[in-house]
Enzyme design. Structure first.
Site, PDB file in Angstrom:
ATOM      1  N   GLY A 167       0.774  -1.199  -0.012  1.00 36.27           N
ATOM      2  CA  GLY A 167      -0.173  -0.183   0.014  1.00 36.27           C
ATOM      3  C   GLY A 167       0.784   1.130   0.158  1.00 36.27           C
ATOM      4  CB  ALA A 168       1.834   4.081   1.083  1.00 31.88           C
ATOM      5  CG  HIS A 184       5.071   4.744  -5.138  1.00 30.12           C
ATOM      6  ND1 HIS A 184       5.728   4.201  -6.137  1.00 30.12           N
ATOM      7  CD2 HIS A 184       5.528   4.327  -4.037  1.00 30.12           C
ATOM      8  CE1 HIS A 184       6.501   3.252  -5.472  1.00 30.12           C
ATOM      9  NE2 HIS A 184       6.375   3.268  -4.187  1.00 30.12           N
ATOM     10  CG  HIS A 241       3.049   0.375  -5.586  1.00 30.65           C
ATOM     11  ND1 HIS A 241       3.184   1.509  -4.604  1.00 30.65           N
ATOM     12  CD2 HIS A 241       3.787  -0.556  -4.743  1.00 30.65           C
ATOM     13  CE1 HIS A 241       3.921   1.415  -3.376  1.00 30.65           C
ATOM     14  NE2 HIS A 241       4.262   0.017  -3.630  1.00 30.65           N
ATOM     15  N   GLY A 273       8.805  -5.499  -8.694  1.00 30.66           N
ATOM     16  CA  GLY A 273       9.663  -4.201  -9.311  1.00 30.66           C
ATOM     17  C   GLY A 273      11.285  -4.459  -9.094  1.00 30.66           C
ATOM     18  CE  LYS A 330      13.089   1.890  -3.954  1.00 36.43           C
ATOM     19  NZ  LYS A 330      12.776   1.125  -2.902  1.00 36.43           N
ATOM     20  CB  SER A 361      10.438   4.395  -1.663  1.00 35.45           C
ATOM     21  OG  SER A 361      10.274   3.654  -0.389  1.00 35.45           O
TER      22      SER A 361
END
Ligand code: AMP
Length: 282
Positions: free
Chosen positions: A31-32, A34, A37, A149, A151, A187
């Site tokens: 979640g949260a 950006h 995602h 990802g 990332k 992030s």
């Protein structure tokens, strides 16, 4: 978009959409959300008939309880973003749904040295928690493709190995890193950066880019020493700078030592721990 809290409801819906050569893509998140995602959601929607996203802040992968407590949570906004990105179903389970008391979800897998280095060395138990949750969620969703990802380069490598060892019928797709205009890798944790450290944080990307573009100019050891010094001079507190074989994640001592090489950095920027990486040779 459908929103499911219970795995039974998600599975009932999945049963109605599966089959007839339709593929299910799955994007697990905490979640949260950006753009990073959302790029996974869009890629999944382009490749598959249906895309499932999950939002679950997995307690078993946090080695630091205060990190879990401070992890940003923005469910209302996440739902809006997912609706506008082409996601078909969102799974937002409670902890009891993912880890029921009567189901043993722990996983004992020997990953060799893959999880001993970098994040594995600095965050003990982290990857055991990541494998536990991803394996459990894969069992619930049973997707054709799983999107993760670059990332979190080591995470996707470890999940790829888990899939191979457990012979899970899912294809792992690694998606590119989405960055802010100044290069900082997106992030969920970036919102916790103070303005001062937000301004300093893009140096991580600048260092990675420099290593990639000018790798012949210095030895691997010289680049690592240089990068650590640059980070420290900028006021960041690096945990590691590693240049590693992209397949085995083991440190290389020369850019000729492997065909696929990734440079990885983990650094504190004030109270926030940031990670980033770049493939410097492929
Ligand atoms: P998280 O919510 O941090 O667990 O991340 C969920 C998924 O999004 C993971 O597969 C991450 O690697 C991926 N992800 C996170 N940040 C980015 C980014 N900046 N670009 C691309 N993918 C990302």
């Amino acid at each position: 978009m459908y929103l499911f809290k219970r795995s039974e409801d998600l599975q009932n819906w999945l049963q109605t959409v599966r089959g007839h050569n339709r593929k299910i893509g799955y994007v697990p998140t905490m979640g949260a959300l950006h753009e990073g995602h959302l790029s996974l959601i869009r890629q999944s929607s382009a490749d598959n008939s249906f895309t499932v996203c999950s939002i679950f802040v997995n307690p078993t992968q946090f080695n630091d309880p205060s990190d879990l407590e401070k992890y940003p949570r923005t469910p209302g906004r996440d739902i809006e973003l997912l609706v506008s990105s082409g996601c078909h179903a969102l799974f937002m389970p409670d902890v009891d749904e993912v880890y029921p008391k009567d189901v043993d979800t722990r996983l004992q897998l020997d990953l060799g040295p893959l999880d001993q280095v970098m994040e594995g060395a600095f965050r003990p138990g982290h990857f055991a928690g990541v494998m536990q949750v991803v394996n459990r969620l894969l069992q619930l969703v049973l997707p054709d493709r799983l999107y993760m990802g670059q990332k979190d380069f080591q995470q996707q490598a470890i999940i790829g190995e888990m899939i191979r060892l457990l012979k899970l019928p899912v294809q792992l797709v690694m998606a590119d890193i989405v960055r802010e205009p100044d290069g900082l890798a997106m992030s969920s944790r970036n919102v916790r950066l103070t303005p001062e450290f937000r301004q300093k944080a893009p140096i991580i990307h600048e260092i990675l880019l420099r290593i990639k573009q000018e790798k012949e100019e210095k030895s691997v050891a010289e680049w690592k020493a240089w990068a650590l010094q640059e980070l420290q001079q900028a006021g960041l507190k690096p945990e590691y700078v590693e240049i590693a074989d992209g397949s085995t994640l083991q440190a290389v001592d020369s850019f000729k030592a492997a065909r696929y090489i990734v440079a990885c950095i983990a650094s504190w920027a004030g109270e926030v721990r940031l990670i980033d990486n770049m493939i410097v040779k492929r």
